[in-house]
Design a protein around this motif. Structure first.
Motif, PDB file in Angstrom:
ATOM      1  N   GLU A   1       0.830  -1.205   0.000  1.00  0.00           N
ATOM      2  CA  GLU A   1       0.000   0.000   0.000  1.00  0.00           C
ATOM      3  C   GLU A   1       0.868   1.260   0.000  1.00  0.00           C
ATOM      4  O   GLU A   1       2.039   1.217   0.386  1.00  0.00           O
ATOM      5  N   LEU A   2       0.270   2.364  -0.441  1.00  0.00           N
ATOM      6  CA  LEU A   2       0.963   3.646  -0.525  1.00  0.00           C
ATOM      7  C   LEU A   2       0.119   4.741   0.119  1.00  0.00           C
ATOM      8  O   LEU A   2      -1.100   4.605   0.245  1.00  0.00           O
ATOM      9  N   VAL A   3       0.759   5.846   0.482  1.00  0.00           N
ATOM     10  CA  VAL A   3       0.052   7.045   0.927  1.00  0.00           C
ATOM     11  C   VAL A   3       0.215   8.070  -0.171  1.00  0.00           C
ATOM     12  O   VAL A   3       1.335   8.359  -0.609  1.00  0.00           O
ATOM     13  N   GLU A   4      -0.900   8.608  -0.643  1.00  0.00           N
ATOM     14  CA  GLU A   4      -0.923   9.583  -1.731  1.00  0.00           C
ATOM     15  C   GLU A   4      -1.156  10.959  -1.113  1.00  0.00           C
ATOM     16  O   GLU A   4      -2.153  11.158  -0.415  1.00  0.00           O
ATOM     17  N   VAL A   5      -0.258  11.891  -1.347  1.00  0.00           N
ATOM     18  CA  VAL A   5      -0.360  13.226  -0.756  1.00  0.00           C
ATOM     19  C   VAL A   5      -0.460  14.244  -1.875  1.00  0.00           C
ATOM     20  O   VAL A   5       0.394  14.307  -2.760  1.00  0.00           O
TER      21      VAL A   5
END
Length: 99
Positions: A73-77
């Protein structure tokens, strides 16, 4: 009443395939269509909808989101949004994990 997990998005939020919109009460990932409307039919189980409670979504800070995600999973900012998403967006392209 059983624990249903937590939601991370507010009603009306634009979503896309692969976006993490909530936490499942079990340890496995669950692909859901969060925008599908519940069908309203005349046949209902007695008390089936009475136990549903709407709980405000849990909005996370950047640090909380980074701690929450796992390896796929990734965090999109962006300037206006903070989203968690799967590394591979299409559900049929993600490798299946054996539970």
């Amino acid at each position: 009443m059983q624990d249903r997990g937590e939601m991370f998005v507010s009603p009306g939020t634009a979503v896309y395939e692969g976006m993490i919109v909530g936490e499942n009460s079990r340890n496995n990932d669950l692909d859901v269509n969060i925008v599908r409307e519940k069908k309203m039919s005349n046949m209902r189980a007695s008390g089936a909808d009475e136990a549903i409670r709407l709980i405000p979504p849990r909005l996370m800070s950047l640090e909380q989101a980074i701690e929450f995600i796992n390896d796929e999973e990734l965090v999109e900012v962006t300037p206006h949004n903070l989203r968690m998403r799967k590394r591979v967006l299409a559900a049929n392209m993600r490798p299946r994990r054996e539970v």
